[in-house]
Structures are given as C-alpha cells and as structure tokens.
Design a protein around this motif. Structure first.
Motif, mmCIF file in Angstrom:
data_model
loop_
_atom_site.group_PDB
_atom_site.id
_atom_site.type_symbol
_atom_site.label_atom_id
_atom_site.label_comp_id
_atom_site.label_asym_id
_atom_site.label_seq_id
_atom_site.Cartn_x
_atom_site.Cartn_y
_atom_site.Cartn_z
ATOM 1 N N HIS A 137 0.835 -1.192 0.000
ATOM 2 C CA HIS A 137 0.000 0.000 0.000
ATOM 3 C C HIS A 137 0.877 1.252 0.000
ATOM 4 C CE1 HIS A 137 -3.303 -2.712 1.084
ATOM 5 N NE2 HIS A 137 -4.119 -1.721 0.776
ATOM 6 N N ARG A 138 1.960 1.226 0.771
ATOM 7 C CA ARG A 138 2.876 2.370 0.796
ATOM 8 C C ARG A 138 3.495 2.594 -0.582
ATOM 9 N NH1 ARG A 138 7.124 1.849 5.546
ATOM 10 N NH2 ARG A 138 7.130 -0.328 4.902
ATOM 11 N N VAL A 139 3.895 1.514 -1.228
ATOM 12 C CA VAL A 139 4.494 1.630 -2.556
ATOM 13 C C VAL A 139 3.468 2.167 -3.547
ATOM 14 C CG1 VAL A 139 5.578 0.373 -4.451
ATOM 15 C CG2 VAL A 139 6.137 -0.227 -2.095
ATOM 16 N N ALA A 140 2.259 1.617 -3.518
ATOM 17 C CA ALA A 140 1.220 2.062 -4.454
ATOM 18 C C ALA A 140 0.872 3.527 -4.240
ATOM 19 C CB ALA A 140 -0.027 1.188 -4.292
ATOM 20 N N ASP A 141 0.783 3.954 -2.982
ATOM 21 C CA ASP A 141 0.494 5.359 -2.704
ATOM 22 C C ASP A 141 1.614 6.252 -3.219
ATOM 23 O OD1 ASP A 141 -1.928 4.822 -1.535
ATOM 24 O OD2 ASP A 141 -1.188 4.929 0.530
ATOM 25 N N ASP A 156 -6.761 9.994 -7.649
ATOM 26 C CA ASP A 156 -7.954 9.658 -6.870
ATOM 27 C C ASP A 156 -7.903 8.190 -6.437
ATOM 28 O OD1 ASP A 156 -8.452 8.265 -9.213
ATOM 29 O OD2 ASP A 156 -9.965 9.679 -9.923
ATOM 30 N N GLU A 157 -8.967 7.751 -5.794
ATOM 31 C CA GLU A 157 -8.996 6.386 -5.262
ATOM 32 C C GLU A 157 -8.977 5.341 -6.374
ATOM 33 O OE1 GLU A 157 -8.535 5.417 -2.100
ATOM 34 O OE2 GLU A 157 -8.123 7.564 -1.932
ATOM 35 N N ASP A 158 -9.565 5.659 -7.511
ATOM 36 C CA ASP A 158 -9.534 4.707 -8.628
ATOM 37 C C ASP A 158 -8.103 4.462 -9.103
ATOM 38 O OD1 ASP A 158 -12.251 4.360 -8.598
ATOM 39 O OD2 ASP A 158 -12.649 5.842 -10.170
ATOM 40 N N LEU A 159 -7.326 5.542 -9.232
ATOM 41 C CA LEU A 159 -5.943 5.380 -9.662
ATOM 42 C C LEU A 159 -5.117 4.662 -8.593
ATOM 43 C CD1 LEU A 159 -4.076 6.036 -12.037
ATOM 44 C CD2 LEU A 159 -3.396 8.122 -10.835
ATOM 45 N N ARG A 160 -5.374 4.968 -7.328
ATOM 46 C CA ARG A 160 -4.649 4.280 -6.247
ATOM 47 C C ARG A 160 -4.959 2.791 -6.255
ATOM 48 N NH1 ARG A 160 -2.208 7.956 -3.015
ATOM 49 N NH2 ARG A 160 -3.014 10.085 -3.163
ATOM 50 N N LEU A 164 -2.331 -0.178 -6.831
ATOM 51 C CA LEU A 164 -2.193 -1.198 -5.790
ATOM 52 C C LEU A 164 -2.294 -2.596 -6.392
ATOM 53 C CD1 LEU A 164 -1.934 -2.106 -2.862
ATOM 54 C CD2 LEU A 164 -4.425 -1.815 -2.641
ATOM 55 N N ILE A 165 -3.254 -2.787 -7.287
ATOM 56 C CA ILE A 165 -3.395 -4.091 -7.957
ATOM 57 C C ILE A 165 -2.149 -4.395 -8.782
ATOM 58 C CG2 ILE A 165 -4.686 -5.329 -9.748
ATOM 59 C CD1 ILE A 165 -7.188 -3.809 -8.712
ATOM 60 N N ALA A 166 -1.631 -3.394 -9.487
ATOM 61 C CA ALA A 166 -0.423 -3.595 -10.300
ATOM 62 C C ALA A 166 0.778 -3.921 -9.423
ATOM 63 C CB ALA A 166 -0.144 -2.353 -11.135
ATOM 64 N N VAL A 167 0.915 -3.218 -8.303
ATOM 65 C CA VAL A 167 2.046 -3.464 -7.396
ATOM 66 C C VAL A 167 1.951 -4.864 -6.782
ATOM 67 C CG1 VAL A 167 3.057 -2.791 -5.176
ATOM 68 C CG2 VAL A 167 2.535 -1.048 -6.887
ATOM 69 N N GLU A 168 0.777 -5.247 -6.331
ATOM 70 C CA GLU A 168 0.602 -6.576 -5.739
ATOM 71 C C GLU A 168 0.915 -7.669 -6.766
ATOM 72 O OE1 GLU A 168 -0.059 -7.691 -2.777
ATOM 73 O OE2 GLU A 168 -0.775 -5.955 -1.640
ATOM 74 N N THR A 169 0.473 -7.467 -7.998
ATOM 75 C CA THR A 169 0.721 -8.441 -9.059
ATOM 76 C C THR A 169 2.212 -8.542 -9.371
ATOM 77 O OG1 THR A 169 -1.455 -7.988 -10.025
ATOM 78 C CG2 THR A 169 0.173 -9.070 -11.440
ATOM 79 N N LEU A 196 0.998 -6.927 -16.813
ATOM 80 C CA LEU A 196 0.795 -5.570 -16.320
ATOM 81 C C LEU A 196 0.374 -4.622 -17.441
ATOM 82 C CD1 LEU A 196 3.869 -5.319 -13.918
ATOM 83 C CD2 LEU A 196 1.466 -5.348 -13.239
ATOM 84 N N ARG A 197 0.984 -4.785 -18.611
ATOM 85 C CA ARG A 197 0.602 -3.931 -19.743
ATOM 86 C C ARG A 197 -0.860 -4.145 -20.119
ATOM 87 N NH1 ARG A 197 6.075 -5.254 -23.084
ATOM 88 N NH2 ARG A 197 7.380 -3.546 -22.283
ATOM 89 N N ALA A 198 -1.285 -5.396 -20.145
ATOM 90 C CA ALA A 198 -2.671 -5.689 -20.518
ATOM 91 C C ALA A 198 -3.646 -5.091 -19.506
ATOM 92 C CB ALA A 198 -2.864 -7.200 -20.620
#
Length: 205
Positions: A137-141, A156-160, A164-169, A196-198
C-alpha cells in the motif's frame, strides 16, 4: 549524503550531520549482514561492530533489529522513488508504458544489486513493523503521487486502486521469478510485464 528514513521509524531522529552519517552506516551494515547471515541471525551487536559504532548508538535509533529492518525498508522505498523519478526525468513524456517499464526495471535493478533488498525490499519479506504497515500500500500510494502528474491523471482512489493491484501483481510475480532463478527468471519477468501492460491498458488508455 544518502537519504535516511523518516523520523517516524526511529526512536530519535538525527539532527546533526555526524549523527545522520552514523545512522547511514548502521543501516548499511544492517543491509550487508542481512545478505550474509539472514534475518534470524542478525543482531544489533553485529550491526554495531560492522558499522564501527558503539552498541549504544544503535539503541539510540532502534529498540531492536525489527525496527532497524523496518527503517531499512523505508530507506529502500525512498531510494527507489528517487531512482524512478530520475529515470522518468530522463525519458520525458513517454506515456504510461514507459513509466511502467521504468517502475519495474528499477525494482528489478534494486532486487539484483541493493544490499539486503532481497530480504527486506519495502518491508514485506520479513516480519517488520506491524501488519497494518502494508508495504505494498505504501508503494502504491507513493507511485500514485509520483506518476499522476507524469500521466496527467487525478490521484484519486480509482488510480490508487489500479496501482495497488499492479504493485501486488508485480510483487508476487517478481518474487516467483527470483525463487526460480537467482537473478530473476527472464521469461517469468516478461510474462509479468505483459500481464501488467494488458491490465493497465484497460485502465489508462
């Protein structure tokens, strides 16, 4: 001078330059010893000896090795952010694909070269801090705040959530790549990059 962690991770924040330099030596020694002996055999005394400082200097900043490892994780995140920022300044306006490659490439570079990073990275490899610290979460933020301007997007929250999904993946697949091969299995890394690109294309295009 190399960056040191935010004061929140320390018992006492360094004020004078000499104190900051001592803290840097302590964290450098911690990182080197993590590579050599692992977290279980890491000790504050060994760190003090490697850093060439009295044991009291270590306890001035950290109550135990867990806090020291968490501070190292925070420093890793600061250095990672600086590396990504510098690379993006070099590439100019390359769009989100260039930004994604930069974010992943710099993470891989630190994974391969930064002392202690294979165990600590940003805090999620060993039990540092508390569960609520949620390193990804810290990395994604951090990436949301860093990249939103570059991508001309509102942080905004959508971009966060997207980051977050990209970082976790990426985190899961990169760790898999490094379990398969010491320097990271290139085929797994490329699969992670394509995945990640897809995903990001659907959100950012």
């Amino acid at each position: 001078m190399k960056p040191v962690p935010h004061a929140t991770s320390l018992r006492r924040a360094p004020i004078q330059r000499r104190s900051a330099e001592r803290l840097t030596r302590i964290l450098d020694a911690c990182a080197d010893l993590l590579d050599e002996v692992g977290y279980d055999d890491l000790s504050t005394r060994a760190v003090a000896q490697r850093a060439g400082v009295p044991i009291g200097s270590v306890y001035r900043f950290f109550g135990n090795k867990r806090q020291m490892a968490d501070a190292l994780a925070q420093r890793n995140l600061e250095r990672y952010t600086e590396r990504v920022t510098a690379r993006l300044e070099e590439t100019g306006d390359g769009g989100w694909r260039v930004a994604m490659d930069t974010v992943l490439d710099e993470y891989l570079a630190m994974k391969r070269t930064a002392p202690g990073f294979s165990l600590v990275d940003f805090g999620n490899q060993i039990p540092v801090g508390t569960r609520h610290s949620e390193p990804n979460h810290r990395v994604a933020d951090r990436l949301t705040d860093l990249l939103s301007g570059y991508l001309d997007r509102t942080p905004d929250e959508d971009l966060r959530r997207t980051f977050l999904i990209a970082v976790e993946t990426a985190d899961t697949l990169v760790h898999l790549a490094f379990r398969v091969a010491p320097e990271g299995d290139e085929k797994i890394i490329e699969e992670a990059r394509e995945l990640l690109r897809a995903y990001l294309a659907r959100v950012l295009d």
